[in-house]
Design a protein around this motif. Sequence first.
Motif, PDB file in Angstrom:
ATOM      1  N   UNK A  31      27.038 -39.689 -18.398  1.00 11.71           N
ATOM      2  CA  UNK A  31      28.218 -39.560 -17.530  1.00 11.71           C
ATOM      3  C   UNK A  31      28.367 -38.140 -17.019  1.00 11.71           C
ATOM      4  N   UNK A  32      28.158 -37.158 -17.902  1.00 13.66           N
ATOM      5  CA  UNK A  32      28.282 -35.762 -17.487  1.00 13.66           C
ATOM      6  C   UNK A  32      27.265 -35.408 -16.411  1.00 13.66           C
ATOM      7  N   UNK A  63      36.443 -34.336 -15.470  1.00  9.87           N
ATOM      8  CA  UNK A  63      35.738 -35.380 -16.221  1.00  9.87           C
ATOM      9  C   UNK A  63      34.491 -34.816 -16.912  1.00  9.87           C
ATOM     10  N   UNK A  64      33.814 -33.906 -16.239  1.00  4.98           N
ATOM     11  CA  UNK A  64      32.626 -33.286 -16.827  1.00  4.98           C
ATOM     12  C   UNK A  64      32.995 -32.500 -18.082  1.00  4.98           C
ATOM     13  N   UNK A  65      34.066 -31.728 -17.997  1.00  5.09           N
ATOM     14  CA  UNK A  65      34.535 -30.979 -19.161  1.00  5.09           C
ATOM     15  C   UNK A  65      34.978 -31.938 -20.269  1.00  5.09           C
ATOM     16  N   UNK A  66      35.607 -33.050 -19.897  1.00  4.95           N
ATOM     17  CA  UNK A  66      36.024 -34.028 -20.890  1.00  4.95           C
ATOM     18  C   UNK A  66      34.839 -34.632 -21.628  1.00  4.95           C
ATOM     19  N   UNK A  67      33.751 -34.917 -20.929  1.00  5.03           N
ATOM     20  CA  UNK A  67      32.545 -35.447 -21.581  1.00  5.03           C
ATOM     21  C   UNK A  67      31.963 -34.432 -22.563  1.00  5.03           C
ATOM     22  N   UNK A 118      26.449 -31.404 -23.213  1.00  2.22           N
ATOM     23  CA  UNK A 118      26.417 -32.814 -23.617  1.00  2.22           C
ATOM     24  C   UNK A 118      24.983 -33.299 -23.818  1.00  2.22           C
ATOM     25  N   UNK A 119      24.065 -32.896 -22.927  1.00  2.00           N
ATOM     26  CA  UNK A 119      22.659 -33.285 -23.065  1.00  2.00           C
ATOM     27  C   UNK A 119      22.063 -32.671 -24.327  1.00  2.00           C
ATOM     28  N   UNK A 120      22.364 -31.398 -24.570  1.00  2.00           N
ATOM     29  CA  UNK A 120      21.837 -30.702 -25.739  1.00  2.00           C
ATOM     30  C   UNK A 120      22.243 -31.425 -27.029  1.00  2.00           C
ATOM     31  N   UNK A 121      23.521 -31.769 -27.151  1.00  2.00           N
ATOM     32  CA  UNK A 121      23.999 -32.449 -28.359  1.00  2.00           C
ATOM     33  C   UNK A 121      23.350 -33.830 -28.496  1.00  2.00           C
TER      34      UNK A 121
END
Length: 828
Positions: free
Chosen positions: A207-208, A231-235, A295-298
């Motif tokens: 989503x991010x 929304x990006x920050x929320x993800x 988000x991708x890293x995690x």
Amino acid sequence: MFALPAGAMLLVTSNAPARDAEAKDLRAQAARGASAAPCTCLHCGALVPAGAPEAYCCAGCRVVHRALRGAGLTRYYQLRGATGEPAADLHLERRDHKWLEPLAQSLRCSTCTTQLSFKVQGVRCAACVWLIQELFGRQPGAGRIIVNSGLGTLELLAASDFPLLRFVNELESFGYLVGPYTRNDSDSAPSDDLFLRAGVCVALAGSAMMFAAAIYFGLHDGPLYRLLHTLNFGCATLAVLVGGPVFIESAWRAVQQRILHLDLPIAVGIVLTYSAALWSFVSGDTRAAYYDTLAIFIALMLIGRWLKQRIVVRNQRQLLERDGSESLLARRIEGDQVRLVACQELRVGDELLVPPGDLVPVDALTIGSGALCSLDWINGESAPVAYAAGSEIPAGAFNAGHSALRVRATMGFVDSPLCQLLARPRPDDAQAPRRYHLFSAAYVLGVLSAALGGFAYWAWRTGDAIAGLEVATAVCVVTCPCAIGIATPLAYDFALAGLRRAGLFVRSASFLDRAVQIRRVVFDKTGTLTTGRLSLQDTAPLTQLTDEQLDALYTLVAGSVHPKSLAVQHALERSPVHLLPGLVTEIPGEGVQACLAGGQYRLGRKGFALGAAEPPEPPSAPPPDPQTDDLFFCADGRLLIALRTCETERNDAGAELAQLTAAGYQPWILSGDEPARVQQLAQALHIPPERAIGGLSPSGKSDWIAAHDRNDLLMIGDGINDSLAVGRAFASGTPSIDRALMPWRTDFYFVTPGLAPIGLSLRVARRLAAVVRRNQLFGVSYNLGVVALSLLGLMRPWLAALLMPLSSIAVLTATSLSLSSRSPLWKR
């Protein structure tokens, strides 16, 4: 080999007839095998030495091949391919099927179709699945069968007239072992919590990336931009809340224990990146807005952690399910005779005879007298423990005395903790490989130093702490530990799993690291280079003994695990012999003795059997041949008979030793046998005479190892007389898992009929070292490059989001191609 993917299942409801052309091909191959030129085994495709009487590498392959031809099932070879695995030596597998009786009774009483589940060992490829299906389809009352090669299970539907016991016996006649199905915790997912976290974070990362794509492609203002930005920050926030604790808690525990763990830079990167992202979101400064990258890293780190745990759990389960315990044998007393049976047949109440150095396979009570046992395998204590008469000896202990013990089993083998002991690593070697630890520590220090240095430099140069924070964030996010944290453990797992498939079980975590230094491979003779199954060349001398002397001889050999004793025992079992009451004592390297029926009997070397003095031989005793007779049976210092044993080398011994020599290794032979016999075997195996040393005592072998081992020697031994040598050697292995002292003190054990796993383990160690070096070089090169870009201020969020997953995919793919089961490394 035509192999199935792990966990693949095939379903059958019919069968196909055998073809005459296939039988003709096999007859032609058999004719070629009878020639003087080297040929391949008709069953498994292994090399058979020139001049062999039959074109089979072992007795198991001969039995299975003839059974397949006799049953018209030769299509098995078409499905399998040119090569396969050697079959088990089935004449030693006398299986007890008492566990089947309740199932068979329930099936017979059923008025409808019944579903039954079993565990099965030996299913290696699609041909195995087809063969099992064919055998099932030929039975009356057969419905359908599902063979799961990955889990090693059979699920069948059958009517009441289905001959369950006959079906199981037929399966085992083809080399498969069938047992009761038991569900355990390892059948479930290794970590449902971690899997759930990874799944959620993957969805958030996707989503991010979708929200960030519009921004990367030019959307910089307006309501839609602010919505996507939010929304990006929320993800990213949700990803930190869901996946961050896995690494942050682990890193905190490592810091408390003063350990440089790989989770430390990951946790620092998560905290630092999210701090920068939070500041960016609140202030509106987008320079450090690594929302989608975080988000991708995690998500990637969680996937790596889940895969690693899944592999570890799966390999532990495979080691427990196929730990070689099917090769364990025990001596069960049946009436007044001793029978060699598979340990899997042992039940509560069985009376067992445990010779010196032999294993107590189940918890058992001592009978008659006390016992002196070592618990070295169980708790690591080397001092023997004395057990009083009637006390319980735990499974995994071994007889540390000089006399055979009588014990009564208090549990069946199915409940014995012995399999867990076989799977447990050596206590002095339970840590992860050394290269992995050292490189991990260097990686952690390097990443943290680069991040701190980049922050300090850019904050000083620009006078803006945010600029320094952006550089430090880029360093922590874009550096990828996959080459160390995922690819290197994955490489070790691939290597260990492949060796297990080949029949070699590594117990020492550092063996594969040390194996690259090995230059000399030293073999014991009897039971290692030879099959270990000796036989009497001539049984005529036994006819000269009285019934009492035959019973005395039988009692002596029944209490010994030496291959020569087993040869005499097998010869005597053809006669009505009985155990005599008395204490049998074994002197390693010399022989066995006991006071039986009022006389002192000895069997072994000539000097030992006759005592210090060698009295004249009675006229009735044939004169011994010092060149060939190797067992002397005496009563009260008087020679009764001299026996001659014969043995055969393992069929692949010559080929495997030639391959070791070609690969740059030096094969040696150390043996306690007569030097003439050792030289004869060395000549047959093309080993130079100076590398074949005979007539050594157990301490003599150990002293030779100490004098010649330069941290480059691998010792392969099978008996208690090799225990000192394998303990002294730089690396060691054994084909004997039925003697607790050996697998406990060695780095690996193997359960195959041949020696192929030894050379394979050395090749795998070299390939593994090359793969690890390549992964480390890739990791260093990649991380130096991206750190340089970050320190120069050139790293952007979109570039970090692209480089990090691509680098992970590249290193994992390269590792899999190099060491997976489809790699040419595992092909013969």
